[in-house]
Write a protein that holds these residues in place. Structure first.
Motif, mmCIF file in Angstrom:
data_model
loop_
_atom_site.group_PDB
_atom_site.id
_atom_site.type_symbol
_atom_site.label_atom_id
_atom_site.label_comp_id
_atom_site.label_asym_id
_atom_site.label_seq_id
_atom_site.Cartn_x
_atom_site.Cartn_y
_atom_site.Cartn_z
ATOM 1 N N GLY A 99 0.821 -1.210 0.000
ATOM 2 C CA GLY A 99 0.000 0.000 0.000
ATOM 3 C C GLY A 99 0.853 1.257 0.000
ATOM 4 O O GLY A 99 2.083 1.206 0.074
ATOM 5 N N THR A 100 0.176 2.413 -0.076
ATOM 6 C CA THR A 100 0.867 3.695 -0.149
ATOM 7 C C THR A 100 0.365 4.604 0.967
ATOM 8 O O THR A 100 -0.555 5.399 0.774
ATOM 9 C CB THR A 100 0.636 4.369 -1.515
ATOM 10 N N PRO A 101 0.961 4.510 2.163
ATOM 11 C CA PRO A 101 0.532 5.366 3.261
ATOM 12 C C PRO A 101 1.226 6.726 3.238
ATOM 13 O O PRO A 101 2.370 6.848 2.797
ATOM 14 C CB PRO A 101 0.956 4.570 4.496
ATOM 15 N N LEU A 102 0.520 7.730 3.702
ATOM 16 C CA LEU A 102 1.086 9.039 4.020
ATOM 17 C C LEU A 102 0.811 9.239 5.501
ATOM 18 O O LEU A 102 -0.340 9.383 5.906
ATOM 19 C CB LEU A 102 0.435 10.145 3.189
ATOM 20 N N LEU A 103 1.852 9.202 6.311
ATOM 21 C CA LEU A 103 1.706 9.182 7.763
ATOM 22 C C LEU A 103 1.829 10.587 8.335
ATOM 23 O O LEU A 103 2.853 11.243 8.174
ATOM 24 C CB LEU A 103 2.763 8.262 8.369
ATOM 25 N N MET A 104 0.783 11.039 9.044
ATOM 26 C CA MET A 104 0.798 12.344 9.681
ATOM 27 C C MET A 104 0.785 12.141 11.189
ATOM 28 O O MET A 104 -0.071 11.428 11.727
ATOM 29 C CB MET A 104 -0.417 13.169 9.247
ATOM 30 N N HIS A 105 1.758 12.764 11.881
ATOM 31 C CA HIS A 105 1.835 12.601 13.325
ATOM 32 C C HIS A 105 2.565 13.778 13.963
ATOM 33 O O HIS A 105 3.293 14.515 13.310
ATOM 34 C CB HIS A 105 2.506 11.279 13.708
ATOM 35 N N PHE A 106 2.320 13.938 15.269
ATOM 36 C CA PHE A 106 3.022 14.932 16.066
ATOM 37 C C PHE A 106 4.321 14.306 16.568
ATOM 38 O O PHE A 106 4.299 13.221 17.167
ATOM 39 C CB PHE A 106 2.175 15.377 17.266
ATOM 40 N N LEU A 107 5.437 14.982 16.361
ATOM 41 C CA LEU A 107 6.733 14.471 16.789
ATOM 42 C C LEU A 107 7.401 15.491 17.702
ATOM 43 O O LEU A 107 7.551 16.661 17.327
ATOM 44 C CB LEU A 107 7.627 14.165 15.583
ATOM 45 N N GLY A 108 7.805 15.029 18.900
ATOM 46 C CA GLY A 108 8.387 15.933 19.880
ATOM 47 C C GLY A 108 9.887 15.782 20.014
ATOM 48 O O GLY A 108 10.527 15.012 19.285
ATOM 49 N N SER A 109 10.433 16.484 20.967
ATOM 50 C CA SER A 109 11.877 16.513 21.184
ATOM 51 C C SER A 109 12.405 15.136 21.575
ATOM 52 O O SER A 109 11.660 14.260 21.989
ATOM 53 C CB SER A 109 12.210 17.528 22.277
#
Length: 318
Positions: free
Chosen positions: A54-64
């Protein structure tokens, strides 16, 4: 139409995996093996979907601290990401694996600021209009402004949900799939005021019909570890239910099995497979995940073997 799937895995984690021969609470343990890697429901789903083709586009919050490590690891797999960078650290999930059982210790999620919520809205707007398929995975970080997400235009989009909290507006808009476990299903029934008489032989038909009549859900799936996976839908207002007992496998690590199931269903749906075929594919993927230490270790060939073993095991629920 694009087959790309926007995966909203907004509450990722840095996974620390401890392997013990035997775990006894209250005693001192010497850890024989430790692994660390990017995790969380959205990441697990995206990794497995990518492995399947499949072809995912992953959106997420990334912290320090762990955020950059997560971004680099996921990029190395060749998965496209749309990160929203935040000040607070990404949470750590510590999992103790012993004798096929897993114990999870999950830190609190980061608290988002108003500026970080604004960054999220700007980022998702960059992709929303060109996205036809959206998958919501898991919980939201603390302080997340869900109203700005709910206010987006859902017209023409296929929505898939693997979550239970904060999803009422999504369900009311209509979703292709709601995938939850048995505890989450009981929580949903309570929210809807649907009686839960689990001793009744008609429990599944009565409760699933009530949910599907109240909410525009095309497919409702309830998982329960080694118990049968049950899938429901209404076809011309008539109830259809099927169940499938997962194959017996040597369990190495169950963490992320539900996320892998979700990825398997997403992939099967994008390939145009029918309702029962989606269930078979997803169950095989989840079982293959349990056999290996990490979601990224799943072998497509093993998924095919498990599919062949269970293809005739689907039972209809009356």
């Amino acid at each position: 139409m694009s087959q790309e799937i926007l995966i909203l895995g907004l509450n990722p984690a840095w996974q620390r995996l401890f392997f013990l021969d035997k775990f006894t609470p209250g005693e001192v343990h010497r850890i024989g093996k430790i692994e660390e890697y990017a995790s969380g429901k959205g990441i697990n789903c995206g990794l497995v979907l990518h492995l399947l083709g499949g072809t995912p586009l992953l959106m997420h919050f990334l912290g320090s601290e762990h955020g950059p490590k997560i971004f680099d690891e996921i990029s190395a797999y060749g998965i496209q990401q749309a990160p929203v960078w935040i000040k607070e650290p990404t949470r750590i999930c510590t999992t103790i694996v012993s004798e096929g059982n897993s114990t999870e210790l999950i830190e609190p999620s980061p608290i988002l600021s108003e500026i970080e919520n604004d960054d999220f809205l700007q980022t998702i707007n960059d992709y929303w209009s060109s996205t036809q398929r959206v998958a919501l995975c898991g919980t939201f970080p603390q302080g997340f402004n869900i109203e700005q997400l709910n206010a987006l235009d859902f017209a023409g989009k296929k929505i898939y949900v693997d979550a239970i909290e904060g999803i009422d507006s999504w369900l009311e808009k209509g979703v292709e799939l709601l995938k939850i476990n048995i505890k989450e299903y009981c929580k949903l029934l309570s929210r809807l005021g649907i009686p839960q008489v689990m001793s009744s032989p008609q429990f599944w038909k009565m409760t699933a019909t009530a949910v599907l009549e109240r909410l525009p859900i095309k497919a409702l799936v309830v998982t329960d570890e080694d118990a049968p996976v049950r899938a429901f839908r209404l076809v011309e207002k008539k109830f259809q239910g099927v169940q499938l007992l997962p194959p017996t496998v040597q369990v190495n690590n169950r963490i992320g099995a539900g996320d892998s199931f979700f990825a398997g269903w997403l992939y099967a749906d994008t390939m145009g497979l029918d309702f029962e075929q989606c269930l078979i594919k997803a169950t095989a993927v989840a079982s293959a995940r349990c056999e290996v230490e990490r979601p990224c270790n799943i072998k497509v060939e093993r998924v095919a073997e498990l599919e062949a073993a269970i293809v005739d095991a689907v039972e209809k629920l009356e």
